[in-house]
Enzyme design. Structure first.
Site, PDB file in Angstrom:
ATOM      1  N   GLU A   1       0.847  -1.183   0.000  1.00 25.10           N
ATOM      2  CA  GLU A   1       0.000   0.000   0.000  1.00 25.10           C
ATOM      3  C   GLU A   1       0.891   1.244   0.000  1.00 25.10           C
ATOM      4  OE1 GLU A   1      -2.090  -0.970   3.577  1.00 25.10           O
ATOM      5  OE2 GLU A   1      -2.732  -2.864   2.681  1.00 25.10           O
TER       6      GLU A   1
ATOM      7  N   ASP B   1       1.151  -3.328  13.082  1.00 28.78           N
ATOM      8  CA  ASP B   1      -0.145  -3.723  13.642  1.00 28.78           C
ATOM      9  C   ASP B   1      -1.029  -4.422  12.607  1.00 28.78           C
ATOM     10  OD1 ASP B   1      -0.349  -2.117  16.460  1.00 28.78           O
ATOM     11  OD2 ASP B   1       0.840  -1.041  14.980  1.00 28.78           O
ATOM     12  N   TYR B   2      -0.800  -4.151  11.330  1.00 27.24           N
ATOM     13  CA  TYR B   2      -1.653  -4.748  10.290  1.00 27.24           C
ATOM     14  C   TYR B   2      -1.107  -6.070   9.767  1.00 27.24           C
ATOM     15  CZ  TYR B   2      -3.290  -0.079  10.925  1.00 27.24           C
ATOM     16  OH  TYR B   2      -3.729   1.071  11.517  1.00 27.24           O
TER      17      TYR B   2
ATOM     18  N   GLU C   1      -3.835  -6.866   2.878  1.00 25.64           N
ATOM     19  CA  GLU C   1      -2.589  -7.445   3.392  1.00 25.64           C
ATOM     20  C   GLU C   1      -2.491  -8.952   3.131  1.00 25.64           C
ATOM     21  OE1 GLU C   1      -4.513  -5.333   5.008  1.00 25.64           O
ATOM     22  OE2 GLU C   1      -3.227  -3.588   5.293  1.00 25.64           O
TER      23      GLU C   1
ATOM     24  N   HIS D   1      -0.831   2.044  15.833  1.00 22.66           N
ATOM     25  CA  HIS D   1       0.394   2.472  15.151  1.00 22.66           C
ATOM     26  C   HIS D   1       1.592   2.426  16.087  1.00 22.66           C
ATOM     27  CE1 HIS D   1      -2.813   4.195  12.654  1.00 22.66           C
ATOM     28  NE2 HIS D   1      -1.993   3.997  11.664  1.00 22.66           N
TER      29      HIS D   1
END
Ligand SMILES: Cc1ncc(C[n+]2csc(CCOP(=O)(O)OP(=O)(O)O)c2C)c(N)n1
Length: 796
Positions: A497, A553-554, A528, A595
């Protein structure tokens, strides 16, 4: 015998005899595969194997599909595809049964050496030294997995790699890997598994990207017992997908519907669809309807529990092999007698294969059992009870016709415990140890590359910082590095991204898409899971993707393919498949709940089989990328979110220096306490250490640099021997990565022997940090917490 079952097509299809031979050969393969399924189930029900899952009911569809699977193509499928494998000449029934019995001999079971359940196929993509095979000239099967729809992300990536090869002129000379991107990824999936998000994300991405992906949905109406009315909108995957269908002037996918019993119809439609996707790279989906499942889902249950008598009768009436037989008669292709002969031959071939596989599996275990029995019987013992007991366990093992290796280990161990003083016990002990070594290799090897492509073989080269080296922002080091990397390594691609046009959210790739091209550095959708899949498929085909997860975190969104596919791949194929993905992400302290993540405990426990790199700055990160690109193991690199604007010196040898993985660096020498940490926390520790120094407390600060592998030379232990105090500090939750480091040093390295005070971990809170600087301060270890903890330990 069974080799005569594999297909040989197309030599003479234009003549009637050629056509007839092909039809009858197909009929034979179908009968053969059905018999394999029937026998397989029986083997489980009689206790010779633990679990069985078979492809009965899907024979014709897979025979038709195999006709268009060419060298260079890839399959990412699931556990129903035995007939496809037989028809493609990529598996024999002997190998199939060897896997059913969990035969650990790779010569007998070449897909996983008994590590995977039956019907989980694979072909090699690397040789025994980890070097790429000529994939463009082989039919390639990526290793199957049990989690439903887990093949979808990888399938997208395998197809996407064709696009990379076609659109990248600098790769055209690597004809061992691709012929101009003409390779199609054949992907199979059950109708119920299309309910998974994986399916939808992959299909959407394929429709956007326009890649040669051919999806075959085997629609037998159920996901174990749950009917498709509960699974799919409108009860039909092709109806539900209508909005994604390509029409003139749009992207999207081609959709075809076929019937699983319609042999001629499927051959025709598959040929058209596959040719289209091969040429145009528009994905295609074949909704194969009216599939039956004659023996039910698996050996774990019976389908009479959930299918009505009418449904069961329908399945008998519309069985694809029965229908093919009727079609053969209707068209006068063969007589009843001819088909009977074929059936008998096919059944006999299946039975022979089964028997051979069982003998092959059993022979070495029997030999071990016999040797163990003879060694134990030779033991001289002084009391009658022990003698009789040993005689009895030997007789029990001898009488058991279906030995397991563990039975042999157990009896040897019991003998060692029962007769420790026997004069000839050493022979038993030696045999026990030798089998332990053999079994370790059979059952515990190949989690990582062990040969020339291992990270351990990468020589360390220090960064070369010249006298006048410029001091720049951390992100500028990465940016310069990626620039030279892309100019020098044609296999590297970077995506994620916001990676393409703006060059990632922290400018690591700023300006590089314009320079190196949209084919090599590009944006993706917010997905993701399939970004990971894209990387996996590319890496399986010899490319070197650097796939980005925007924030650590993702990673959770993309974790499933990493933990189930990437991390297990080298192990589950016994080193026969490599998937050297590099997952680039950024984490630790920044802002708020999503984040500032540092869930390192979760990551290291989910991703054994990958390397986990936690560089403290961007120079170290570059060295790790260089090390990884010289090896074939997959890895996650977690850059420090708050490190991109910190100043660093630009090394002169950006492409050449390497950071050895598993080797901590002592970043500050000290005498009173060893402080072990990594990543962003190190800077807070350095702050605390300066304050402690004013009190005369001297900290030795160690950056572990990588959590997997961890301190392979026991550098931390050497420090502990000097300081006799140790604290492990990180931002993870209590019991997370700090506890892991604690365990490694205390238990594995024997650190407990060198302690003057109790060892300690200092971690973040159990909750994630709230927003704002105070949210961070009160949630993560801060300099005050650290000084107090260390002072208390030193003053104790
Ligand atoms: C993620 C995941 N959830 C659940 C399961 C258990 N499971 C195995 S097969 C299956 C049904 C799959 O049905 P379908 O996709 O139609 O394929 P079929 O087995 O009918 O060919 C389920 C629920 C699993 N393997 N993986």
């Amino acid at each position: 015998m069974e080799q005569s079952i594999t297909l040989s097509y197309k030599d003479d299809m234009l003549s009637y005899d050629g056509f007839r031979n092909e039809v009858l050969n197909d009929y034979k393969v179908a009968m053969f595969s059905r018999e394999v399924s029937l026998l397989g189930r029986r083997e489980v029900l009689t206790g010779k194997a633990k679990f069985g899952i078979f492809g009965d009911g899907k024979e014709l569809a897979q025979i038709a599909m195999a006709k268009f699977f060419k060298p260079g193509d890839f399959r990412a499928g699931y556990y129903r595809d035995q007939t496809f494998m037989f028809a493609s000449g990529l598996a024999s029934a002997e190998q199939f049964f060897a896997q059913l019995y969990a035969d650990p001999d790779i010569k007998n079971e070449p897909f996983s050496a008994g590590r995977q359940m039956v019907s989980h196929f694979a072909t090699k993509n690397v040789d025994e030294n980890g070097f790429w095979l000529d994939l463009a000239n082989r039919k390639n099967i990526t290793s199957d997995m049990a989690p439903t729809a887990s093949q979808m992300p990888r399938a997208l990536g395998l197809a996407f790699a064709s696009k990379c090869f076609r659109n990248s002129p600098h790769l055209h000379r690597y004809e061992n890997l691709s012929h101009n991107g003409n390779e199609v990824c054949f992907c199979t999936i059950g109708d119920a598994s299309t309910s998974e998000g994986h399916f939808w994300e992959a299909v959407n991405a394929a429709g956007v990207l326009q890649v040669p992906l051919a999806i075959f949905v085997w629609d037998d109406g159920y996901g174990i017992s749950v009917p498709k009315s509960h699974q799919t909108t409108k009860g039909s995957i092709s109806a539900a997908l209508k909005g994604m269908q390509k029409i003139d002037g749009t992207n999207g996918i081609h959709i075809y519907k076929v019937k699983a019993w319609d042999y001629a119809g499927m051959c025709e439609v598959f040929e058209e669809g596959i040719q289209k996707t091969r040429e145009t790279h528009t994905p295609v989906l074949f909704h194969v309807e009216e599939v039956t499942q004659p023996q039910g889902h698996s050996t774990s249950g019976s389908h009479e529990r959930y299918k009505s008598p009418e449904r069961l009768q329908w399945e008998r009436d519309w069985d694809c092999i029965k229908k093919m037989k009727e079609w053969i008669f209707e068209n006068g292709i063969a007589s009843e007698e001819e088909l009977q002969t074929i059936e008998l031959e096919a059944k006999q071939a299946a039975r022979d294969s089964k028997n051979t596989a069982w003998t092959n599996y059993l022979t070495p275990v029997k030999e071990q059992a016999q040797k163990a029995i003879s060694l134990i019987k030779e033991l001289v013992v002084s009391d009658m009870d022990t003698y009789q007991y040993l005689q009895k366990i030997c007789a029990d093992l001898d009488n058991n016709q279906e030995h397991l290796r563990r039975d042999v280990m157990r009896i040897l161990s019991i003998a060692i415990d029962s007769a420790p003083n026997s004069p000839n016990i050493d022979a038993v002990k030696q045999y026990y140890q030798s089998l332990k070594n053999v079994n370790k290799k059979l059952y515990n090897s190949c989690l990582y590359n062990e040969g020339p492509k291992s990270i351990a073989r990468v020589e360390e080269v220090k960064p070369f910082i010249t006298f006048d080296a410029p001091t720049v922002n951390g992100y500028e080091i990465l940016n310069k590095y990626f620039d030279v990397l892309f100019a020098n390594n044609p296999f590297v691609f970077a995506f994620g991204e916001d990676v393409g046009m703006i060059g990632d959210v922290n400018q690591g790739f700023a300006g590089l898409q314009q320079k190196h091209g949209e084919n090599r550095i590009f944006d993706t959708g917010i997905r993701e899971l399939t970004i990971m899949g894209q990387a996996i498929g590319m890496a399986l085909r010899g490319l070197r993707p650097i796939a980005e997860i925007q924030y650590l975190d993702y990673l959770v969104y993309g974790l499933q393919p990493l933990t189930d596919d990437v991390a297990t791949l080298h192990f589950r194929t016994v080193g026969q498949q490599s998937c050297p993905v590099i997952i680039r992400t950024r984490g630790h302290r920044l802002e708020g709940i999503w984040h500032s993540g540092s869930p390192m405990g979760m990551i290291i426990n989910a991703l054994r089989g990958m390397h986990i790199c936690v560089p403290r700055n961007m120079v170290q990160a570059v060295g790790m990328y260089n090390t990884l690109l010289r090896s074939n193991d997959p890895a996650v690199v977690i850059e420090c979110l708050n490190g991109y604007r910190l100043k660093e010196k630009m090394p002169a040898n950006l492409l050449d220096f390497t950071v050895p993985l598993g080797v901590p660096e002592i970043i500050q020498q000290g005498d009173d306490i060893t402080v072990v940490s990594y990543g962003s926390t190190l800077r807070i520790i350095q702050d605390a250490s300066e304050r402690l120094a004013k009190d005369g407390i001297s900290c030795e600060i160690i950056d572990v640099q990588t959590l997997l592998p961890f301190d392979i030379h026991h550098i931390i232990l050497a420090s502990l021997k000097k300081t006799n105090r140790i604290i492990f500090i990180d931002e993870d939750v209590p019991g997370g990565a700090a506890a892991y480091m604690f365990n490694k040093v205390m238990e594995e390295q024997g650190g407990y022997k060198w302690l003057d005070v109790a060892p300690k971990t200092l971690t973040g809170q159990a909750h994630r940090p709230g927003y704002g600087s105070d949210g961070d301060y009160f949630s993560k270890p801060n300099a005050e917490d650290i000084t107090q903890a260390i002072r208390a330990m030193v003053n104790e």
